[in-house]
Design a protein around this motif. Structure first.
Motif, PDB file in Angstrom:
ATOM      1  N   GLN A  49     -15.347   9.105   4.123  1.00 49.52           N
ATOM      2  CA  GLN A  49     -14.346   8.307   3.432  1.00 49.52           C
ATOM      3  C   GLN A  49     -15.064   7.403   2.434  1.00 49.52           C
ATOM      4  OE1 GLN A  49     -10.757   6.756   5.549  1.00 49.52           O
ATOM      5  NE2 GLN A  49     -11.705   4.745   5.206  1.00 49.52           N
TER       6      GLN A  49
ATOM      7  N   THR B  89     -14.436   4.392  -0.995  1.00 45.51           N
ATOM      8  CA  THR B  89     -13.515   3.426  -1.606  1.00 45.51           C
ATOM      9  C   THR B  89     -13.995   3.097  -3.016  1.00 45.51           C
ATOM     10  OG1 THR B  89     -12.952   2.449   0.541  1.00 45.51           O
ATOM     11  CG2 THR B  89     -12.506   1.123  -1.409  1.00 45.51           C
ATOM     12  N   THR B  90     -13.064   2.990  -3.921  1.00 44.47           N
ATOM     13  CA  THR B  90     -13.371   2.557  -5.285  1.00 44.47           C
ATOM     14  C   THR B  90     -12.354   1.502  -5.698  1.00 44.47           C
ATOM     15  OG1 THR B  90     -13.893   3.352  -7.519  1.00 44.47           O
ATOM     16  CG2 THR B  90     -11.926   4.255  -6.483  1.00 44.47           C
ATOM     17  N   THR B  91     -12.662   0.756  -6.723  1.00 51.84           N
ATOM     18  CA  THR B  91     -11.751  -0.295  -7.183  1.00 51.84           C
ATOM     19  C   THR B  91     -11.004   0.163  -8.423  1.00 51.84           C
ATOM     20  OG1 THR B  91     -13.497  -1.303  -8.539  1.00 51.84           O
ATOM     21  CG2 THR B  91     -13.246  -2.105  -6.285  1.00 51.84           C
TER      22      THR B  91
ATOM     23  N   GLY C 168      -6.916   5.030   8.065  1.00 51.82           N
ATOM     24  CA  GLY C 168      -7.511   5.464   6.809  1.00 51.82           C
ATOM     25  C   GLY C 168      -7.369   6.950   6.553  1.00 51.82           C
TER      26      GLY C 168
ATOM     27  N   ARG D 184       0.836  -1.193   0.000  1.00 54.60           N
ATOM     28  CA  ARG D 184       0.000   0.000   0.000  1.00 54.60           C
ATOM     29  C   ARG D 184       0.883   1.260   0.000  1.00 54.60           C
ATOM     30  NH1 ARG D 184      -3.532   0.804   4.735  1.00 54.60           N
ATOM     31  NH2 ARG D 184      -1.657   0.209   5.895  1.00 54.60           N
TER      32      ARG D 184
ATOM     33  N   THR E 219      -8.874   4.024  -1.283  1.00 53.43           N
ATOM     34  CA  THR E 219      -9.685   4.650  -0.250  1.00 53.43           C
ATOM     35  C   THR E 219      -9.271   6.113  -0.166  1.00 53.43           C
ATOM     36  OG1 THR E 219      -9.770   2.552   0.951  1.00 53.43           O
ATOM     37  CG2 THR E 219     -10.401   4.540   2.161  1.00 53.43           C
ATOM     38  N   TYR E 220     -10.247   7.005  -0.060  1.00 51.25           N
ATOM     39  CA  TYR E 220      -9.883   8.423  -0.147  1.00 51.25           C
ATOM     40  C   TYR E 220     -10.811   9.289   0.697  1.00 51.25           C
ATOM     41  CZ  TYR E 220     -13.770   8.624  -3.515  1.00 51.25           C
ATOM     42  OH  TYR E 220     -14.999   8.542  -4.124  1.00 51.25           O
TER      43      TYR E 220
ATOM     44  N   THR F  78      -7.966  -1.571  -4.397  1.00 57.09           N
ATOM     45  CA  THR F  78      -8.901  -0.520  -3.996  1.00 57.09           C
ATOM     46  C   THR F  78      -8.140   0.778  -3.718  1.00 57.09           C
ATOM     47  OG1 THR F  78      -8.760  -1.154  -1.647  1.00 57.09           O
ATOM     48  CG2 THR F  78     -10.565  -2.113  -2.974  1.00 57.09           C
TER      49      THR F  78
ATOM     50  N   ASP G  86      -4.256   0.367  -2.330  1.00 60.04           N
ATOM     51  CA  ASP G  86      -3.984  -0.983  -1.821  1.00 60.04           C
ATOM     52  C   ASP G  86      -3.982  -1.945  -3.009  1.00 60.04           C
ATOM     53  OD1 ASP G  86      -4.019  -3.528  -0.668  1.00 60.04           O
ATOM     54  OD2 ASP G  86      -5.175  -2.857   1.058  1.00 60.04           O
TER      55      ASP G  86
ATOM     56  N   THR H 298      -5.239   9.838  -0.222  1.00 61.77           N
ATOM     57  CA  THR H 298      -5.672   8.554  -0.781  1.00 61.77           C
ATOM     58  C   THR H 298      -4.781   7.438  -0.267  1.00 61.77           C
ATOM     59  OG1 THR H 298      -4.255   8.660  -2.744  1.00 61.77           O
ATOM     60  CG2 THR H 298      -6.433   9.691  -2.908  1.00 61.77           C
TER      61      THR H 298
END
Length: 406
Positions: free
Chosen positions: A333, A335-337, A257, A222, A293-294, A291, A286, A283
């Motif tokens: 917060q 998360t997207t892939t 996070g 990460r 995360t932001y 993913t 990972d 951001t």
């Protein structure tokens, strides 16, 4: 009269004062009749020619500064997109009837921009008031002549003071840039992943801002990627930038996070003078889970360029800037892939925002550029984005840019 019925070319020629239109390269695009009459030049001698070829400084006067001062004013208009009124200038003009002889002239110029649809300067309006007769009038009382001489002297003193002020601002700019360069991290290895960073300072000496970027290794496969923008200019903004960048870099290593990291930074910002309303986005990428995360504190959304050519803006976790709320509230917060080969782009507002333009226009321009350069590696992509998106004349805001190949 309806607007469609107005002959603006005729209006321009009939204007009672001296007015010329200049290209950004400072060539005459057009001049009105009054300009030709008072300057004693013909249209053929002016239109299409470089301004300072038509009206150079008097080579026989070592103190002549009219051309230099006018050049500086026009460059300020090009850089800022704002009008610039000059102090009274002595700007001698060579006689057409007696080449080599220079006529003493006094001018009061104002320069203003004409902006194109993209907010860039496409023409310069150069208006001149001829005040030679006022300064050199004969037969007036001695007190009037003294007052006129004093007026010219005060104008020259003001001009010299402005030049000293600009020199001081230039020195401040150099110090601020050196400070920023020392505090912004050099791009080190982030595992086996490729990335590129850029920092493009503003053109004006007062416009060096507090933009920053940061990349940190996190446990597992990460990384944390962040950018931020301190409100203000000059040394103070650069100093605040250094404090906040370091604080967020430390918080991102221990926080649970991005949202929690920005919460910590917001609490810290309350104790730092000048940190109010700073924007930032953090951001966490990972690769094990594919993913991102932001969380964003009032900052423009990161862009995710997918391998299929679509662009996704990460705008589902946006909150007010740091210190904008009096009470502490947990930040959002999301998360997207991502897929292998996608590209993550973080930036500050200097890349997309333009005066008199909606921010969505800038975001669309960024998306179009990313799609156009799809498949480009981070380093050349960073150069391409700056070339596509920053004004050709110069920028009035700093730009920080981070690109990560996913």
């Amino acid at each position: 009269m309806a607007e469609a019925g107005i002959d603006y070319a005729a209006v321009f020629q009939a204007l009672p004062g001296m007015v010329a239109l200049l290209t950004p390269d400072m060539a005459y695009a057009d001049v009105n009749e009054e300009f030709l009459r008072i300057s004693g030049r013909t249209r053929e001698l002016m239109v299409g020619r470089y301004l300072f070829d038509v009206f150079p400084d008097n080579p026989g006067d070592p103190a002549a500064s009219g051309a230099r001062n006018l050049m500086a004013s026009l460059q300020r208009v090009l850089a800022t997109g704002e009008r610039d009124a000059m102090a009274l200038q002595r700007y001698d003009v060579e006689s057409l009837e007696r080449p080599g002889e220079w006529e003493e002239r006094y001018w009061s110029p104002v320069n203003a921009p004409v902006l194109g649809p993209d907010g860039q300067v496409v023409l310069l309006v150069h208006r001149v008031e001829e005040v030679t007769e006022l300064i050199k009038a004969r037969g007036r009382g001695s007190r009037t002549q003294v007052l006129e001489a004093e007026l010219y002297t005060r104008a020259r003193e003001l001009q010299e003071g402005n030049e000293r002020l600009r020199a001081a601002h230039a020195r401040e700019r150099e110090v601020a840039l050196a400070l920023q360069d020392a505090m912004l991290p050099a791009l080190g290895p982030i595992g086996h992943h490729r990335a590129a960073v850029r920092y493009q300072p503003a053109v004006g000496s007062l416009n060096v801002c507090g933009d920053w970027y940061d990349l940190v290794d996190l446990p597992g496969d990460r990384i944390g990627v962040a950018v931020g923008d301190v409100v203000g200019h000059g040394l103070q903004a650069a100093g605040v930038m250094g404090l906040l960048r370091s604080a967020l870099s430390a918080a991102s290593r221990v926080a649970d996070g991005p949202a929690q990291a920005l919460e910590v930074l917001g609490l810290y910002a309350r104790s730092v003078e000048g940190a109010e309303n700073t924007t930032a986005v953090e951001t966490c990428v990972d690769w094990d889970t594919h993913t991102i995360t932001y969380s964003s504190a009032g900052h423009p959304p990161p862009a995710l360029l997918h391998v299929d050519g679509t662009v996704e803006f990460l705008d589902q976790a946006t909150d007010p800037p740091l210190g904008a709320r009096p009470e502490h509230i947990a930040r959002p917060q999301a998360t997207t892939t991502f897929a292998e080969g996608d590209t993550l782009v973080l930036y500050t507002d200097g890349l997309i925002e333009r005066r008199h333009e909606d921010i969505d226009t800038g975001l669309n321009r960024l998306a179009d550029s990313l799609i156009h350069h799809r498949g480009t590696a981070p380093e050349p992509l960073a150069d391409a984005l700056l070339l596509d998106l920053l004004p050709t004349v110069g920028t009035t805001d700093d730009t920080a840019l981070v690109i990560v190949q996913l």
